[in-house]
Design a protein around this motif. Structure first.
Motif, PDB file in Angstrom:
ATOM      1  N   ALA A  11      -1.393  -8.113  -2.184  1.00  0.00           N
ATOM      2  CA  ALA A  11      -2.381  -7.622  -1.223  1.00  0.00           C
ATOM      3  C   ALA A  11      -1.868  -6.295  -0.665  1.00  0.00           C
ATOM      4  N   PRO A  12      -2.762  -5.412  -0.253  1.00  0.00           N
ATOM      5  CA  PRO A  12      -2.331  -4.093   0.244  1.00  0.00           C
ATOM      6  C   PRO A  12      -1.346  -4.151   1.408  1.00  0.00           C
ATOM      7  N   ASP A  13      -1.486  -5.147   2.281  1.00  0.00           N
ATOM      8  CA  ASP A  13      -0.616  -5.231   3.450  1.00  0.00           C
ATOM      9  C   ASP A  13       0.602  -6.133   3.238  1.00  0.00           C
ATOM     10  N   ARG A  52     -10.707  -5.903  -6.545  1.00  0.00           N
ATOM     11  CA  ARG A  52     -10.685  -4.556  -7.122  1.00  0.00           C
ATOM     12  C   ARG A  52      -9.261  -4.032  -7.051  1.00  0.00           C
ATOM     13  N   ILE A 104      -6.578  -1.428  -6.490  1.00  0.00           N
ATOM     14  CA  ILE A 104      -6.505  -0.171  -5.742  1.00  0.00           C
ATOM     15  C   ILE A 104      -5.206   0.585  -6.022  1.00  0.00           C
ATOM     16  N   ASP A 144      -7.762  -5.547  -3.568  1.00  0.00           N
ATOM     17  CA  ASP A 144      -8.400  -5.745  -2.272  1.00  0.00           C
ATOM     18  C   ASP A 144      -9.043  -7.128  -2.232  1.00  0.00           C
ATOM     19  N   GLY A 145      -9.782  -7.419  -1.185  1.00  0.00           N
ATOM     20  CA  GLY A 145     -10.403  -8.729  -1.007  1.00  0.00           C
ATOM     21  C   GLY A 145     -11.445  -9.079  -2.051  1.00  0.00           C
ATOM     22  N   ARG A 195       0.825  -1.218   0.000  1.00  0.00           N
ATOM     23  CA  ARG A 195       0.000   0.000   0.000  1.00  0.00           C
ATOM     24  C   ARG A 195       0.859   1.268   0.000  1.00  0.00           C
TER      25      ARG A 195
END
Length: 151
Positions: A106-108, A134, A136, A130-131, A5
Motif C-alpha cells: 500500500a502507498p502508506d 491500480r 501507482i 491504490d485502493g 510511496r
C-alpha cells in the motif's frame, strides 16, 4: 521512517494483459528488470511476470508418471505441477503467463515492511497499489538498497 510511496519508482515499466509472450520477453530484457507487473486496460494489477515464468514457458513439459492402483491412474509427483507447467507452455498472452498471487504494498506502508516482503518471499519487485488495485509505482530490491545507501 519512509513509506512505500517515498521509496517506489515512478514511472515504472509494465506490460499489458493482452501483450504477446514474445513482447513480454523483449520488454523484460530491454528494461533490465527481473519481473514486471501485468496491467489491464485500466491500470489494475492482473499479475506479475518474471524471468522464471518466461524460462518455464519455453521448457518441455514433463508428463507425470502414472501408477495404476485398483484400475485408477494416480500421478506421482502431483498433477498440480504438471498443470502449472502446461499452463505456462501454452500461454500466448501476458495475462495467461502471469503469476496471479502477487504480493503488493500500500502507498502508506512502512518501507521496512516492504523490504521484509522482498526478502522473506524472495521476490525482486513489489507493486504499490491504490485502493482500486491500480499500480501507482513499484519497489525493487535496488530501490531498497539505494535507500539504505543514500537515506
Amino acid at each position: 521512517m519512509k513509506s512505500a510511496r517515498e521509496l517506489m519508482t515512478t514511472p515504472f515499466v509494465a506490460v499489458q494483459a493482452d501483450d504477446p509472450v514474445e513482447k513480454v520477453g523483449s520488454v523484460l530484457l530491454e528494461s533490465g528488470h527481473h519481473s514486471l507487473p501485468v496491467l489491464d486496460k485500466d491500470g489494475r494489477l492482473v499479475g506479475m511476470i518474471g524471468e522464471r515464468d518466461l524460462i518455464d514457458a519455453h521448457r518441455r513439459v514433463h508428463l507425470p508418471t502414472l501408477v495404476t492402483i485398483l484400475d485408477a491412474l494416480i500421478p506421482l509427483g502431483g498433477m498440480h505441477e504438471y498443470e502449472e507447467e502446461l499452463r505456462k507452455v501454452t500461454a500466448v498472452s501476458a495475462a495467461q503467463l502471469a503469476s496471479t498471487q502477487v504480493i503488493t504494498a500500500a502507498p502508506d506502508e512502512d518501507a521496512d515492511a516492504v523490504a521484509e516482503k522482498l526478502l522473506r518471499k524472495d521476490i525482486h519487485a513489489v507493486p504499490v497499489v491504490d485502493g482500486e488495485k491500480r499500480v501507482i509505482g513499484i519497489i525493487t530490491r535496488s530501490d531498497v538498497l539505494r535507500n539504505l545507501l543514500n537515506p
